[in-house]
Design an enzyme around this catalytic site. Structure first.
Site, PDB file in Angstrom:
ATOM      1  N   ARG A 174      34.039  56.534  51.281  1.00 47.50           N
ATOM      2  CA  ARG A 174      34.633  56.535  49.942  1.00 47.50           C
ATOM      3  C   ARG A 174      36.143  56.310  50.017  1.00 47.50           C
ATOM      4  O   ARG A 174      36.782  55.934  49.042  1.00 47.50           O
ATOM      5  CB  ARG A 174      34.301  57.832  49.183  1.00 47.50           C
ATOM      6  CG  ARG A 174      34.758  57.801  47.732  1.00 47.50           C
ATOM      7  CD  ARG A 174      34.056  58.789  46.793  1.00 47.50           C
ATOM      8  NE  ARG A 174      33.606  60.004  47.413  1.00 47.50           N
ATOM      9  CZ  ARG A 174      34.387  61.014  47.782  1.00 47.50           C
ATOM     10  NH1 ARG A 174      35.690  60.966  47.576  1.00 47.50           N
ATOM     11  NH2 ARG A 174      33.870  62.088  48.353  1.00 47.50           N
ATOM     12  N   TYR A 178      36.896  39.499  27.683  1.00 52.11           N
ATOM     13  CA  TYR A 178      35.501  39.751  28.017  1.00 52.11           C
ATOM     14  C   TYR A 178      34.966  40.874  27.104  1.00 52.11           C
ATOM     15  O   TYR A 178      35.677  41.840  26.835  1.00 52.11           O
ATOM     16  CB  TYR A 178      35.446  40.168  29.494  1.00 52.11           C
ATOM     17  CG  TYR A 178      34.100  40.525  30.003  1.00 52.11           C
ATOM     18  CD1 TYR A 178      33.130  39.548  30.184  1.00 52.11           C
ATOM     19  CD2 TYR A 178      33.774  41.842  30.320  1.00 52.11           C
ATOM     20  CE1 TYR A 178      31.876  39.880  30.664  1.00 52.11           C
ATOM     21  CE2 TYR A 178      32.528  42.172  30.801  1.00 52.11           C
ATOM     22  CZ  TYR A 178      31.580  41.186  30.966  1.00 52.11           C
ATOM     23  OH  TYR A 178      30.339  41.511  31.448  1.00 52.11           O
TER      24      TYR A 178
HETATM   25  C1  LIG Z   1      32.031  39.757  34.023  1.00 54.07           C
HETATM   26  C2  LIG Z   1      33.437  39.934  33.634  1.00 54.07           C
HETATM   27  C3  LIG Z   1      34.043  41.192  33.670  1.00 54.07           C
HETATM   28  C4  LIG Z   1      33.289  42.442  34.064  1.00 54.07           C
HETATM   29  O1  LIG Z   1      32.922  42.390  35.408  1.00 54.07           O
HETATM   30  P1  LIG Z   1      31.617  43.136  36.006  1.00 54.07           P
HETATM   31  O2  LIG Z   1      31.670  42.736  37.451  1.00 54.07           O
HETATM   32  O3  LIG Z   1      30.424  42.626  35.264  1.00 54.07           O
HETATM   33  O4  LIG Z   1      31.833  44.592  35.803  1.00 54.07           O
HETATM   34  C5  LIG Z   1      35.377  41.278  33.320  1.00 54.07           C
HETATM   35  N1  LIG Z   1      36.083  40.198  32.951  1.00 54.07           N
HETATM   36  C6  LIG Z   1      35.538  38.973  32.893  1.00 54.07           C
HETATM   37  C7  LIG Z   1      36.354  37.805  32.463  1.00 54.07           C
HETATM   38  C8  LIG Z   1      34.186  38.798  33.225  1.00 54.07           C
HETATM   39  O5  LIG Z   1      33.647  37.581  33.159  1.00 54.07           O
END
Ligand SMILES: *Cc1c(COP(=O)(O)O)cnc(C)c1O
Length: 370
Positions: free
Chosen positions: A60, A114
């Protein structure tokens, strides 16, 4: 050396001396040591978020395979260091918590982002509170308790580009986080435009094959220490197997991005003349993503494609299509979705490595049927 060369060798420079060709994959959760006093001193160091470069103690805190991925992405992004997490959202969460623990829980953010990032900021689930601002309003949105500015460029799903240099200048001493998931260091390095924090959902282009989840923050050593402290206590670590796959993905990243971008640019050009397409969004810096606004039923296009995979996510070797209004950006308030330019007619395509003619034929037949 050129990015293509470093993408292949970063995080692996010691392999010849080790006498191995593939990266050693270390699954240990704990590491034996007979000298408890020495371990105690090292743990005191780790508690500050500083790494001493010595043998690992507990996974960790650190893992050698994950550290190889961290040093490789730091190098490709032109940053001092990087801190890897279990997912992109775990990486973003650590940055938000870093602002909260420093007594600066106010975040200025530029839409669109996102969908889950938008939701996390809008909901304030981690104790932050957000002011949404246009890119040119960042300076006036900043307050004494602002701990972070969050932007994405090109932004998801409209591929709107943000002037990162202008935002970092407007932010002054407040750290700017740029989600660089869409551009990757092949097309854009936010640190070169003054951003302190570069974030990736490594799940996308860095892994590149749709089979590994991860997140990473590339930044300076001072900021990384806070993130390591937070990762140590919250436990959102990247699994060594994921670190291995992500490092392998980095070696083909420039080749994949260039090939997919060339196909995406050609499709964007052809789609602009398609009778069932009202508008094409394709960023100036290029990339593998294309968004289109269609005249027919966008969901019917998704159900009619046969070569392209109808799925959320992006950045894989296969092309993907999804309807943001139903999936990735469902969780946003509908009026905010509209303000951010995410129309109900919008479809987001992530272009992979298939032949351009096969993709074009598939898209064309799906658009015509829908
Ligand atoms: C997919 C995505 C995220 C989140 O990432 P995860 O790995 O799914 O937690 C954040 N920002 C962007 C632009 C993404 O495409």
């Amino acid at each position: 050396m050129a990015l293509d060369t470093r993408a292949v060798h970063a995080g692996r420079d010691d392999l010849v001396d080790l006498g191995v060709h593939a990266v050693p994959l270390d699954f240990s959760t704990t590491y034996p040591a007979r000298d408890s006093a020495a371990e105690a001193a090292r743990l005191d160091t780790f508690a500050t978020g500083e790494m001493d470069g010595g043998l690992p103690i507990y996974s960790r805190v650190s893992n050698p395979t994950v550290e190889r991925f961290e040093s490789a992405i730091a190098e490709l992004e032109g940053c001092q260091t990087a801190v890897a997490f279990a997912s992109g959202m775990a990486a973003l969460s650590a940055c938000l918590l870093a602002s909260v623990v420093q007594g600066k829980p106010h975040v200025v953010a530029v839409r669109p982002l996102y969908g889950t990032t938008d939701h996390l900021l809008e909901s304030g689930l981690l104790g932050t509170f957000v002011t949404w601002a246009a890119a040119d309003e960042v300076a006036s949105a900043i307050r004494p308790d602002t701990g972070l500015v969050v932007v994405e460029s090109p932004a998801n799903p409209t591929l709107t580009e943000v002037d990162i240099a202008a935002v970092t200048e407007a932010a002054g001493p407040v750290p700017v986080l740029v989600d660089n998931t869409f551009a990757t260091p092949v097309l854009q390095r936010p640190v070169e435009h003054g951003a302190r924090i570069t974030m990736h959902s490594a799940t996308k282009f860095l892994g590149g094959h749709g089979d590994v989840m991860g997140g990473v923050i590339a930044c300076d050593e001072e900021y990384a220490r806070v993130l390591r402290q937070l990762r140590f206590v919250t436990g959102g670590v990247l699994h060594p197997m994921a670190g291995y796959l992500l490092l392998r993905g980095l070696s083909t990243l420039p080749v994949r991005i260039r090939a997919a971008s060339a196909t995406a640019a050609e499709l964007a050009r052809r789609l602009a003349d398609h009778p069932k397409v009202e508008r094409v969004h394709y960023p100036r810096i290029g990339g593998a993503l294309v968004s289109i606004e269609v005249t027919g039923d966008p969901c019917a296009v998704v159900s009619e494609v046969r070569v392209i995979t109808p799925a959320v996510s992006l950045g894989s070797v296969d092309s993907l299509i999804q309807h943001p209004g139903s999936l990735t950006h469902r969780i946003m308030p509908p009026d905010a979705r509209e303000d951010a330019g995410i129309s109900e007619q919008l479809l987001r395509l992530s272009i992979g490595l298939e032949d351009v003619e096969d993709l074009w034929q598939d898209l064309d037949q799906a658009l015509v049927k829908a």
